[in-house]
Motif scaffolding. Structure first.
Motif, PDB file in Angstrom:
ATOM      1  N   LEU A 726       0.806  -1.264   0.022  1.00 15.00           N
ATOM      2  CA  LEU A 726       0.037  -0.080   0.218  1.00 15.00           C
ATOM      3  C   LEU A 726       0.738   1.302   0.061  1.00 15.00           C
ATOM      4  O   LEU A 726       0.466   2.458   0.409  1.00 15.00           O
ATOM      5  CB  LEU A 726      -1.017  -0.022   1.418  1.00 15.00           C
ATOM      6  N   ALA A 727       2.034   1.049  -0.372  1.00 18.11           N
ATOM      7  CA  ALA A 727       3.167   2.345  -0.101  1.00 18.11           C
ATOM      8  C   ALA A 727       2.694   3.476  -0.847  1.00 18.11           C
ATOM      9  O   ALA A 727       2.837   4.558  -0.546  1.00 18.11           O
ATOM     10  CB  ALA A 727       4.557   1.832  -0.589  1.00 18.11           C
ATOM     11  N   ASP A 728       2.260   3.243  -2.098  1.00 17.99           N
ATOM     12  CA  ASP A 728       1.698   4.314  -2.970  1.00 17.99           C
ATOM     13  C   ASP A 728       0.460   4.881  -2.839  1.00 17.99           C
ATOM     14  O   ASP A 728       0.189   5.681  -3.402  1.00 17.99           O
ATOM     15  CB  ASP A 728       1.923   3.807  -4.653  1.00 17.99           C
ATOM     16  N   LEU A 729      -0.460   4.281  -1.862  1.00 16.44           N
ATOM     17  CA  LEU A 729      -1.735   4.930  -1.543  1.00 16.44           C
ATOM     18  C   LEU A 729      -1.602   6.532  -1.379  1.00 16.44           C
ATOM     19  O   LEU A 729      -2.682   7.015  -1.703  1.00 16.44           O
ATOM     20  CB  LEU A 729      -2.338   3.872  -0.566  1.00 16.44           C
ATOM     21  N   PRO A 730      -0.955   6.768  -0.354  1.00 19.00           N
ATOM     22  CA  PRO A 730      -1.008   8.055   0.194  1.00 19.00           C
ATOM     23  C   PRO A 730      -0.994   9.213  -0.967  1.00 19.00           C
ATOM     24  O   PRO A 730      -1.772   9.965  -1.239  1.00 19.00           O
ATOM     25  CB  PRO A 730       0.029   8.468   1.044  1.00 19.00           C
ATOM     26  N   GLU A 731      -0.145   9.016  -1.667  1.00 16.51           N
ATOM     27  CA  GLU A 731       0.051  10.002  -3.011  1.00 16.51           C
ATOM     28  C   GLU A 731      -0.793   9.797  -4.044  1.00 16.51           C
ATOM     29  O   GLU A 731      -0.996  10.862  -4.472  1.00 16.51           O
ATOM     30  CB  GLU A 731       1.487   9.428  -3.737  1.00 16.51           C
ATOM     31  N   LEU A 732      -1.440   8.622  -4.360  1.00 16.68           N
ATOM     32  CA  LEU A 732      -2.346   8.404  -5.137  1.00 16.68           C
ATOM     33  C   LEU A 732      -3.885   8.946  -4.591  1.00 16.68           C
ATOM     34  O   LEU A 732      -4.452   9.748  -5.401  1.00 16.68           O
ATOM     35  CB  LEU A 732      -2.647   7.069  -5.723  1.00 16.68           C
ATOM     36  N   ALA A 733      -3.939   8.810  -3.445  1.00 18.43           N
ATOM     37  CA  ALA A 733      -5.124   9.554  -2.750  1.00 18.43           C
ATOM     38  C   ALA A 733      -5.124  11.051  -2.827  1.00 18.43           C
ATOM     39  O   ALA A 733      -6.015  11.779  -3.087  1.00 18.43           O
ATOM     40  CB  ALA A 733      -5.384   8.816  -1.526  1.00 18.43           C
ATOM     41  N   GLY A 734      -3.926  11.418  -2.895  1.00 17.24           N
ATOM     42  CA  GLY A 734      -3.903  13.064  -3.103  1.00 17.24           C
ATOM     43  C   GLY A 734      -4.116  13.648  -4.593  1.00 17.24           C
ATOM     44  O   GLY A 734      -4.822  14.537  -4.661  1.00 17.24           O
ATOM     45  N   ARG A 735      -3.758  12.638  -5.412  1.00  9.86           N
ATOM     46  CA  ARG A 735      -3.983  12.861  -6.888  1.00  9.86           C
ATOM     47  C   ARG A 735      -5.643  12.590  -7.363  1.00  9.86           C
ATOM     48  O   ARG A 735      -6.207  13.388  -8.226  1.00  9.86           O
ATOM     49  CB  ARG A 735      -3.290  11.959  -7.764  1.00  9.86           C
ATOM     50  N   LEU A 736      -6.405  11.567  -6.672  1.00  8.67           N
ATOM     51  CA  LEU A 736      -7.597  11.440  -6.823  1.00  8.67           C
ATOM     52  C   LEU A 736      -8.345  11.016  -5.385  1.00  8.67           C
ATOM     53  O   LEU A 736      -8.334  10.142  -4.786  1.00  8.67           O
ATOM     54  CB  LEU A 736      -7.766   9.875  -7.425  1.00  8.67           C
ATOM     55  N   PRO A 737      -8.932  12.300  -4.987  1.00  2.00           N
ATOM     56  CA  PRO A 737      -9.415  12.476  -3.674  1.00  2.00           C
ATOM     57  C   PRO A 737     -10.985  12.002  -3.426  1.00  2.00           C
ATOM     58  O   PRO A 737     -11.637  12.673  -2.979  1.00  2.00           O
ATOM     59  CB  PRO A 737      -9.185  13.858  -3.379  1.00  2.00           C
ATOM     60  N   SER A 738     -11.116  10.804  -4.359  1.00  2.00           N
ATOM     61  CA  SER A 738     -12.481  10.340  -4.251  1.00  2.00           C
ATOM     62  C   SER A 738     -12.866   9.593  -2.929  1.00  2.00           C
ATOM     63  O   SER A 738     -11.962   9.240  -2.121  1.00  2.00           O
ATOM     64  CB  SER A 738     -12.721   9.359  -5.425  1.00  2.00           C
ATOM     65  N   GLU A 739     -14.050   9.233  -2.905  1.00  2.00           N
ATOM     66  CA  GLU A 739     -14.311   8.461  -1.445  1.00  2.00           C
ATOM     67  C   GLU A 739     -13.740   7.197  -1.468  1.00  2.00           C
ATOM     68  O   GLU A 739     -13.113   6.785  -0.222  1.00  2.00           O
ATOM     69  CB  GLU A 739     -15.880   8.229  -1.389  1.00  2.00           C
ATOM     70  N   MET A 740     -13.465   6.485  -2.399  1.00  2.00           N
ATOM     71  CA  MET A 740     -12.685   5.225  -2.356  1.00  2.00           C
ATOM     72  C   MET A 740     -11.329   5.585  -1.852  1.00  2.00           C
ATOM     73  O   MET A 740     -10.937   4.486  -0.817  1.00  2.00           O
ATOM     74  CB  MET A 740     -12.890   4.594  -3.666  1.00  2.00           C
ATOM     75  N   MET A 741     -10.812   6.266  -2.351  1.00  2.00           N
ATOM     76  CA  MET A 741      -9.325   6.536  -2.007  1.00  2.00           C
ATOM     77  C   MET A 741      -9.180   7.202  -0.658  1.00  2.00           C
ATOM     78  O   MET A 741      -8.182   6.751   0.216  1.00  2.00           O
ATOM     79  CB  MET A 741      -8.507   7.632  -2.723  1.00  2.00           C
ATOM     80  N   VAL A 742     -10.246   7.847  -0.284  1.00  2.00           N
ATOM     81  CA  VAL A 742     -10.231   8.620   1.312  1.00  2.00           C
ATOM     82  C   VAL A 742     -10.407   7.556   2.183  1.00  2.00           C
ATOM     83  O   VAL A 742      -9.340   7.280   3.225  1.00  2.00           O
ATOM     84  CB  VAL A 742     -11.060   9.648   1.513  1.00  2.00           C
ATOM     85  N   VAL A 743     -11.284   6.578   1.801  1.00  2.00           N
ATOM     86  CA  VAL A 743     -11.277   5.301   2.909  1.00  2.00           C
ATOM     87  C   VAL A 743     -10.243   4.486   2.811  1.00  2.00           C
ATOM     88  O   VAL A 743      -9.833   4.016   4.031  1.00  2.00           O
ATOM     89  CB  VAL A 743     -12.770   4.822   2.411  1.00  2.00           C
ATOM     90  N   ALA A 744      -9.724   4.123   1.825  1.00  2.00           N
ATOM     91  CA  ALA A 744      -8.637   3.181   1.699  1.00  2.00           C
ATOM     92  C   ALA A 744      -7.594   3.687   2.169  1.00  2.00           C
ATOM     93  O   ALA A 744      -6.861   2.941   3.230  1.00  2.00           O
ATOM     94  CB  ALA A 744      -8.402   2.829   0.074  1.00  2.00           C
ATOM     95  N   HIS A 745      -7.180   5.027   2.165  1.00  2.00           N
ATOM     96  CA  HIS A 745      -6.031   5.514   2.958  1.00  2.00           C
ATOM     97  C   HIS A 745      -6.312   5.732   4.295  1.00  2.00           C
ATOM     98  O   HIS A 745      -5.489   5.205   5.564  1.00  2.00           O
ATOM     99  CB  HIS A 745      -5.680   6.972   2.240  1.00  2.00           C
ATOM    100  N   ALA A 746      -7.384   6.039   4.968  1.00  2.00           N
ATOM    101  CA  ALA A 746      -7.638   6.252   6.279  1.00  2.00           C
ATOM    102  C   ALA A 746      -7.813   5.061   7.163  1.00  2.00           C
ATOM    103  O   ALA A 746      -7.473   4.859   7.962  1.00  2.00           O
ATOM    104  CB  ALA A 746      -8.939   7.121   6.361  1.00  2.00           C
TER     105      ALA A 746
END
Length: 910
Positions: A726-746
């Motif tokens: 999951l190492a690249d998740l924080p950066e990708l969540a910043g580029r795609l701040p959708s609900e899916m990415m926010v939930v995955a990251h948090a």
């Protein structure tokens, strides 16, 4: 009926079941002359004697391109009762069966026919006999499939006969079939001896050998065996039969032969018209005496006041035996008396042409234009096909064939679409025709192999079409290519290629088409901008196309709440219009509903989506909604249903090339292992979805599995490995701040956090999670409670565990609810037992019916909404009441609410 005891036994059982209110459908298929028509006639006779009303129709080669021709014949005896239907059904049938300018949506007609037949069956059981299904026009075929799939709660039996057995093309889909085999030696000999006793032994043996158990051959060959040429035995069976039939016309009068040729050329014409045409051709009056001569010769007969050939092979034999000049003259004479039926007139004019005829081709093309403008697409297709046969220019011929194939695909007639495409000369295609060809073939077939090449070809063709001035075609083709970037997870090169091509067109930055293409192709590049622009849009709630674009675009980037909302609005539009193929697509809303915790609704929508996708041939949609159904069943604790559904998904021939489905299937398998306590296996399964070399990998949708991966990692002791994945998740969540990415990251940050920051991170994550993601919030509370218990803080653990349990109960996530109960008991607080799962009491469709009935909708309104008969709705409610422990409609709301209530025992110490 000799030698058909088992077949008759089966049909009698179906009649018995139908008379008891449990209807069904059966496709009888086999070679020409094997006895399908005879078997249908026999069951029709027995049904009539048993009190059934029997309605009949059959396909005719010359009518298979005429919309609703077979349906009109079937419903002729019931025409007077149409006036008893509600106004929308009367309108649909009036448009389908009358001479109005409008052609209604197929499934509106299907529902109207279903209601008409259900009302008729309420008076006496119905048997629908449909012969020569392979020649039924596509509109009638679609309506008959619609009805046949909805007879199980009604006293209606549909029995069809077809020479060709092809589930995709002719049979009513998943309905049972009966293959009719040739007769065995004993039965064949019995049939021959009963019809032709006293044959000389050499002739008898010759007929038995050449007939090869074919009943029609056993009846007909003896009549002509003495007068047939030597080469006769070398012909295929069908040709031998045709020659035998044709030979029987040699002794007929000239007037009778002329009448038979006219009837063979236009077998559904009224008698008066056939006699008029025959008289013109013969040069002298042809009267009913010619008809009587044909009847006496056993060539034709009267069935329900209609003249019919005794067998379709008689019609083809008479037509093919006639000299070419006579055939052309007959077509021309028929065209001359059909001014009131321009479509049929053009058919005969085309058939009367000896070679290219540019003027007639232009007339056919104008007729197709007019038909398409009035919505009569099924009539436009044959006109374009015939126009293509009459032009000299190969470029124009191919353009006409491709346009016809596009229209055939639009009405889900994928078989004829492919046949038309096969005739196109691809070497003469221009840029616009090439784009149209790719659109038509993309609808007719979705090949899973070489997806990158296909996407690249589609983008290139779209670019060429745009440069040639065909903007609408280019836009649609580019959207199709973009959709493949999601479904087949196109690589970075083709994704960038599609996105850049759209930019080259300088489109409106807020256009729904642009936003969807960008969401499908490069979500990490454009995601933040797409989300911001979506916030400012206010689409027309009646514009189903735009709503679907926006909903699907939102779905693929994980903007789950918006996706569910837009797709629900699109669903309402398609439902009101009776457009079931588009409705099946928009029922993909069941997938985002899973992550919102709306499991009951996701269950209902995915089940309906599966049914409609099967019915309309939406193969890709079927994969998605079936995979969603497997996920929903797993989350609801319906383990066997989940296993069965995901197995069906994996067995589908398209599955290997569809990563968007593979990642859902892998999620199901991972959750099943996690719920079974196989933590290490669960982690390994879920980790596959994050490996770019694994077939279950999807570059975007994998993040929906991130919370599951984190849970499995904690249970399996593989936290460090999970952090690496999951190492690249924080950066990708910043580029795609959708609900899916926010939930995955948090969620993953909280679950995988080290102990010294776990509580603080969990508190932050609960704040970060969208309030609408109730299932994820409950899961995070469960994780928090478990962590507190591991820190030996049992008293502190009870509150988050209680919150988790109640959240899981509300959404119906039984496996997790049971986990929360176990943790609560371990923390010193007992909890009430789980109530029965609603799925154990009511099927998905029954739940839909119960909910709609509890909201005050009538049976007929519910039937119109779900595309089933109002009498089927009544039958379902009759079964639903005792399962819920109630006796009336008025108590439904209370009973349904009780399904979701639970009485835990709060605060009681263990």
């Amino acid at each position: 009926m000799i030698g058909r005891d088992e077949e008759l036994r089966l049909l009698r059982e179906l009649l018995t079941d139908t008379a008891a209110g449990n209807g069904g459908a059966l496709v009888v298929h086999g070679t020409a002359g094997v006895g399908k028509s005879a078997l249908l006639r026999a069951v029709g006779t027995e049904a009539a004697e048993a009190g059934f009303r029997v309605l009949r129709t059959s396909g005719v080669e010359t009518e298979q391109w005429l919309p609703f021709a077979a349906l009109q014949l079937l419903l002729q005896p019931t025409i007077r009762t149409i006036k008893n239907l509600p106004a929308p059904h009367q309108q649909a049938l009036g448009d389908a069966l009358g001479a109005t300018d409008a052609e209604p949506q197929i499934y509106r007609v299907g529902l109207a026919v279903l209601e008409l037949l259900a009302d008729e069956a309420d008076r006496q059981p119905l048997l629908l006999l449909v012969d020569d299904l392979q020649w039924i026009d596509s509109s009638s075929s679609d309506v008959l499939k619609f009805v046949a799939r909805r007879t199980h709660d009604l006293p209606i039996l549909v029995v069809t006969g077809s020479r060709i057995h092809s589930p995709d093309a002719y049979s009513p889909g998943v309905l049972p079939d009966l293959r009719l085999e040739p007769l065995g030696p004993a039965a064949a000999a019995e049939l021959l001896d009963s019809g032709a006793p006293g044959l000389p032994d050499p002739v008898r043996e010759r007929v038995l050998e050449r007939a090869a158990g074919n009943p029609l051959a056993l009846v007909e060959l003896p009549k002509a065996a003495q007068n047939l040429p030597a080469h006769f035995d070398d012909l295929p069976l069908t040709q031998r039969l045709e020659q035998a039939f044709a030979a029987r016309t040699d002794s007929a009068s000239r007037e009778c032969r002329t009448f038979l040729l006219a009837m063979a050329t236009e077998p559904t014409s009224p008698l008066s018209q056939l006699l008029t045409v025959s008289s013109r051709l013969a040069g002298s009056p042809v009267t009913v005496h010619a008809l009587q001569e044909a009847i006496d010769a056993g060539l034709v007969g009267m069935v329900d006041r209609r003249i019919e050939f005794q067998h379709p092979l008689m019609r083809s034999a008479i037509y093919m035996r006639a000299p070419v000049a006579d055939r052309l003259a007959t077509h021309a004479a028929l065209a001359a008396v059909m001014d009131d039926v321009p479509g049929r007139q053009l058919v005969h004019l085309a058939a009367a042409s000896l070679g290219p005829d540019e003027e007639l081709a232009a007339r056919l093309e104008r007729f197709a234009d007019d038909s398409q403008a009035r919505g009569k697409i099924a009539a436009a297709v044959p006109a374009l096909r015939q126009a293509a046969d009459l032009v000299c220019d190969p470029h124009r011929r191919t353009a006409l064939l491709i346009r016809a194939a596009e229209l055939a695909s639009e009405i889900n007639d994928h078989v004829n679409a492919q046949m038309l495409l096969d005739r196109a000369d691809l070497s003469v295609l221009g840029p616009v025709e090439r784009a149209r060809l790719m659109l038509a073939s993309d609808s007719a077939a979705f090949e899973p192999d070489e997806p990158q090449r296909r996407i690249q070809d589609m983008v290139t063709a779209a670019a060429d079409a745009f440069d040639a001035g065909a903007g609408n075609i280019a836009e649609t083709l580019l959207w199709r290519a973009a959709a493949r970037c999601f479904f087949q997870d196109g690589d970075a090169q083709v994704r960038s290629m599609a996105a850049d091509e759209l930019d080259r067109w300088n489109p409106d930055p807020d256009a729904s088409h642009l936003l969807t293409v960008r969401a499908y192709t490069e979500p990490y590049r454009y995601g933040a901008d797409v989300l911001a622009r979506l916030d400012d849009l206010a689409p027309d709630p009646q514009d189903g196309r735009t709503l679907h674009f926006l909903g699907s675009g939102s779905m693929v980037i994980g903007d789950v709440g918006r996706a569910a909302r837009y797709l629900a609005q699109a669903t309402a539009v398609w439902r009101s219009q009776g457009r079931l193929g588009l409705l099946a697509r928009s029922l993909a809303s069941s997938w985002p509903r899973v992550y919102l915790g709306q499991l009951d609704r996701a269950r209902e929508e995915s089940a309906e989506g599966v049914t409609l996708a099967e019915e309309t041939g939406e193969r890709i949609v079927w994969l998605g909604v079936k995979a969603t159904a497997a996920l929903v069943a797993t989350l609801r604790g319906e383990r066997e249903d989940g296993i069965r559904a995901v197995r069906e998904v994996r067995a589908n021939s398209l599955f290997p090339g569809m990563p968007f489905t593979a990642v859902i299937a892998q999620q199901v398998d991972g959750l099943l292992a996690l719920f079974d306590g196989r933590a290490t296996e669960a982690y390994e399964l879920l980790a596959c979805a994050f490996d770019p070399s694994d077939p279950h990998y999807h570059s975007v949708s994998r993040w929906l599995l991130a919370p599951d991966l984190a849970d499995a990692a904690v249970a399996a002791g593989t936290v460090e490995q999970a952090r690496h994945l999951l190492a690249d998740l924080p950066e990708l969540a910043g580029r795609l701040p959708s609900e899916m990415m926010v939930v995955a990251h948090a969620y993953t940050q909280a679950v995988l956090a080290p102990d010294d920051s776990a509580e603080q991170t969990c508190t932050w994550a609960l704040t970060a999670l969208p309030s609408t993601w109730e299932l994820s919030r409950a899961r995070l509370h469960l994780h928090h409670g478990r962590w507190l218990r591991r820190q030996r803080r049992n008293v502190d653990a009870r509150a988050p565990l209680r919150t988790a349990r109640d959240g899981f109960v509300r959404v119906g996530a039984r496996p997790w609810a049971e986990m929360a109960r176990e943790q609560l008991r371990a923390a010193g607080e007992s909890s009430g037992r789980q109530n029965a799962n609603s799925g154990e009491l009511l099927s998905a469709q029954e739940m839909q019916i119960a909910v709609l009935a509890s909201q005050g909708l009538s049976n007929r309104e519910i039937g119109q909404r779900l595309f089933i008969s109002h009498r089927t709705v009544g039958s379902h409610l009759y079964r639903i009441y005792p399962r819920l422990g109630i006796t009336s409609r008025g108590k439904l709301a209370t009973a349904l609410a009780a399904l979701h209530d639970e009485q835990p025992v709060p605060g009681k110490q263990a």
